[in-house]
Design an enzyme around this catalytic site. Structure first.
Site, PDB file in Angstrom:
ATOM      1  N   TYR A  37      15.408 -16.084  24.218  1.00 46.74           N
ATOM      2  CA  TYR A  37      14.876 -17.440  24.372  1.00 46.74           C
ATOM      3  C   TYR A  37      13.879 -17.835  23.283  1.00 46.74           C
ATOM      4  CZ  TYR A  37      16.625 -18.557  28.991  1.00 46.74           C
ATOM      5  OH  TYR A  37      17.423 -18.883  30.035  1.00 46.74           O
ATOM      6  N   LEU A  93      13.128 -30.605  33.702  1.00 51.48           N
ATOM      7  CA  LEU A  93      13.411 -31.827  34.453  1.00 51.48           C
ATOM      8  C   LEU A  93      13.985 -31.572  35.852  1.00 51.48           C
ATOM      9  CD1 LEU A  93      13.593 -34.939  34.470  1.00 51.48           C
ATOM     10  CD2 LEU A  93      15.881 -34.702  33.489  1.00 51.48           C
TER      11      LEU A  93
HETATM   12  C1  UD1 Z   1      13.738 -26.882  27.657  1.00 56.18           C
HETATM   13  C2  UD1 Z   1      13.237 -25.943  26.614  1.00 56.18           C
HETATM   14  C3  UD1 Z   1      14.360 -25.112  26.080  1.00 56.18           C
HETATM   15  C4  UD1 Z   1      15.053 -24.383  27.244  1.00 56.18           C
HETATM   16  C5  UD1 Z   1      15.491 -25.395  28.300  1.00 56.18           C
HETATM   17  C6  UD1 Z   1      15.986 -24.671  29.539  1.00 56.18           C
HETATM   18  C7  UD1 Z   1      11.329 -27.189  25.721  1.00 56.18           C
HETATM   19  C8  UD1 Z   1      10.815 -27.972  24.558  1.00 56.18           C
HETATM   20  N1  UD1 Z   1      12.577 -26.701  25.573  1.00 56.18           N
HETATM   21  O1  UD1 Z   1      14.607 -27.811  27.056  1.00 56.18           O
HETATM   22  O2  UD1 Z   1      13.862 -24.175  25.160  1.00 56.18           O
HETATM   23  O3  UD1 Z   1      16.173 -23.712  26.755  1.00 56.18           O
HETATM   24  O4  UD1 Z   1      14.397 -26.184  28.702  1.00 56.18           O
HETATM   25  O5  UD1 Z   1      16.462 -25.571  30.465  1.00 56.18           O
HETATM   26  O6  UD1 Z   1      10.659 -26.982  26.711  1.00 56.18           O
HETATM   27  N2  UD1 Z   1      11.600 -34.527  31.061  1.00 56.18           N
HETATM   28  C9  UD1 Z   1      10.881 -35.538  31.679  1.00 56.18           C
HETATM   29  N3  UD1 Z   1       9.996 -35.199  32.667  1.00 56.18           N
HETATM   30  C10 UD1 Z   1       9.785 -33.900  33.056  1.00 56.18           C
HETATM   31  C11 UD1 Z   1      10.527 -32.866  32.429  1.00 56.18           C
HETATM   32  C12 UD1 Z   1      11.414 -33.218  31.418  1.00 56.18           C
HETATM   33  O7  UD1 Z   1      11.041 -36.721  31.350  1.00 56.18           O
HETATM   34  O8  UD1 Z   1       8.963 -33.670  33.943  1.00 56.18           O
HETATM   35  C13 UD1 Z   1      12.606 -34.900  30.022  1.00 56.18           C
HETATM   36  C14 UD1 Z   1      12.348 -34.286  28.657  1.00 56.18           C
HETATM   37  O9  UD1 Z   1      11.549 -35.131  27.868  1.00 56.18           O
HETATM   38  C15 UD1 Z   1      13.798 -34.176  28.122  1.00 56.18           C
HETATM   39  C16 UD1 Z   1      14.628 -33.922  29.369  1.00 56.18           C
HETATM   40  O10 UD1 Z   1      13.851 -34.384  30.463  1.00 56.18           O
HETATM   41  O11 UD1 Z   1      14.214 -35.389  27.542  1.00 56.18           O
HETATM   42  C17 UD1 Z   1      14.960 -32.446  29.595  1.00 56.18           C
HETATM   43  O12 UD1 Z   1      13.757 -31.689  29.535  1.00 56.18           O
HETATM   44  P1  UD1 Z   1      13.691 -30.159  30.008  1.00 56.18           P
HETATM   45  O13 UD1 Z   1      14.375 -30.017  31.298  1.00 56.18           O
HETATM   46  O14 UD1 Z   1      12.264 -29.718  29.909  1.00 56.18           O
HETATM   47  O15 UD1 Z   1      14.581 -29.396  28.950  1.00 56.18           O
HETATM   48  P2  UD1 Z   1      14.467 -29.336  27.345  1.00 56.18           P
HETATM   49  O16 UD1 Z   1      13.147 -29.801  26.861  1.00 56.18           O
HETATM   50  O17 UD1 Z   1      15.664 -29.982  26.775  1.00 56.18           O
END
Ligand code: UD1
Length: 327
Positions: free
Chosen positions: A136, A187
């Site tokens: 990771y 998310l």
């Molecule tokens: C993250 C990790 C990545 C990992 C993956 C596993 C980061 C920068 N990257 O990816 O290394 O492999 O998770 O699933 O952390 N979002 C919101 N609100 C929230 C959480 C997220 O709006 O509370 C948005 C984020 O801005 C993004 C999307 O949802 O656009 C997905 O986010 P997230 O689930 O954290 O995944 P990644 O950032 O893509």
């Protein structure tokens, strides 16, 4: 050799992706040994095995050898390889929170890089050269470089590195799933906690990205599809006697925005997910999705579940286990 007598070591097998892969391996009749340091898994004090492993044993009606061990402990690893003759290793044991890695970089390099080096050293010494790995974070790149050099140095190594993006969902039984410590970074687990009232509101990190609705787009993949990708990769090595270093993307090739995920979750759960748009999160990009055609062609693997399935299974798991594995 029949799968039954094929012994697989799964490092980090009590984690989210590891546990789902262990379940699919058992269902494909492989023999599984799990090692995990339990840094991110719940174990009741009265049991020797973590809760997710007990549940997998119940679901499959099969036994798993579980050993609590940290991959940074070379001697313990050696003892395990002395005791068991492994045919394959699937390596999940790693730290993976981006934010935390900025606060504790040395811990991340120690576990992700040194831990992987320990594992490779012991595998070399015990002549276990069939390996399917998944490191990771920022350390991913380093470890892939190490694996490439290793495969060049000795043609007996067979390494498959699986690159994937946003695993979500849970096993369809609703018995095993993602159980993040503290406030979820990602998310889907965050939405899930809002849906059962554990958190009040979801914060959307920015709606001014260059995407159709302005929110971030990601390639979400169902955890069971992902787990099957690991099983297929291992079977590929087993059947083709493949050697060298190979990389495959595991994804659906389709991106969904944050707002689309919320919508799909509301539809699957019948729950309203309140949200508020806030500032962008540092380090986020607008869109990321994978071309998984090589995995399809070579491994015969394909994602089978859609965003609705991912939301439904997440909801089922969260509803059945509002506090994760802790009862
Ligand atoms: C993250 C990790 C990545 C990992 C993956 C596993 C980061 C920068 N990257 O990816 O290394 O492999 O998770 O699933 O952390 N979002 C919101 N609100 C929230 C959480 C997220 O709006 O509370 C948005 C984020 O801005 C993004 C999307 O949802 O656009 C997905 O986010 P997230 O689930 O954290 O995944 P990644 O950032 O893509």
């Amino acid at each position: 050799m029949a799968n039954k007598s094929w012994k697989v070591l799964v490092t980090g097998g009590a984690g989210y992706i590891g546990s789902h892969t262990v379940l699919e391996l058992l269902q494909a009749d492989f023999e599984v040994v799990v090692i995990d340091n339990l840094s991110n898994a719940y174990k009741d004090d009265n049991n020797i095995k973590p809760e997710c492993i007990l549940r997998i044993e119940k679901l499959t009606n099969k036994k798993i050898v579980f050993i609590q061990c940290d991959i940074t402990n070379l001697n313990e690893l050696r003892d395990i390889f002395k005791k068991h003759k492994f045919h394959s290793v699937i390596h999940f044991a790693a730290l993976k929170a981006v934010g935390e890695s900025c606060e504790k970089p040395l811990e991340y390099y120690k576990t992700n890089v040194c831990g992987t080096l320990n594992l490779l050293k012991v595998m070399r010494d015990f002549n276990v050269k069939c390996n399917c790995t998944n490191p990771y974070g920022k350390t991913k790149y380093m470890v892939e470089e190490i694996l490439k050099d290793l495969c060049t140095s000795n043609q007996e190594w067979s390494v498959i590195s699986l690159r994937y993006f946003n695993p979500v969902g849970a096993h369809s039984s609703g018995q095993i799933g993602e159980d993040p410590n503290g406030v979820p970074n990602n998310l889907m687990p965050y939405i899930a906690q809002v849906s059962v009232g554990k958190r009040e509101i979801l914060y959307i990190y920015g709606n001014d990205y260059d995407t159709p609705d302005g929110t971030g787009v990601r390639d979400y993949i169902h955890i069971t599809d992902l787990a099957m990708g690991h099983v297929k990769a291992m079977i590929y090595q087993k059947i083709h006697n493949s050697t060298g270093f190979k990389v495959f993307n595991l994804g659906t090739g389709k991106g969904y925005s944050v707002l689309e995920v919320i919508q799909a979750f509301e539809k699957a759960s019948g729950q309203k997910i309140p949200y508020k748009i806030v500032e962008r999160r540092a380090g986020d990009i607008s869109a990321s999705y994978a071309d998984a055609s090589l995995a399809n062609k070579e491994l015969g693997w394909q994602a089978t579940k859609n965003i609705g399935d991912m939301c439904l299974d997440t909801w089922k798991w969260q509803q059945n286990n509002p506090n994760g594995y802790k009862r």
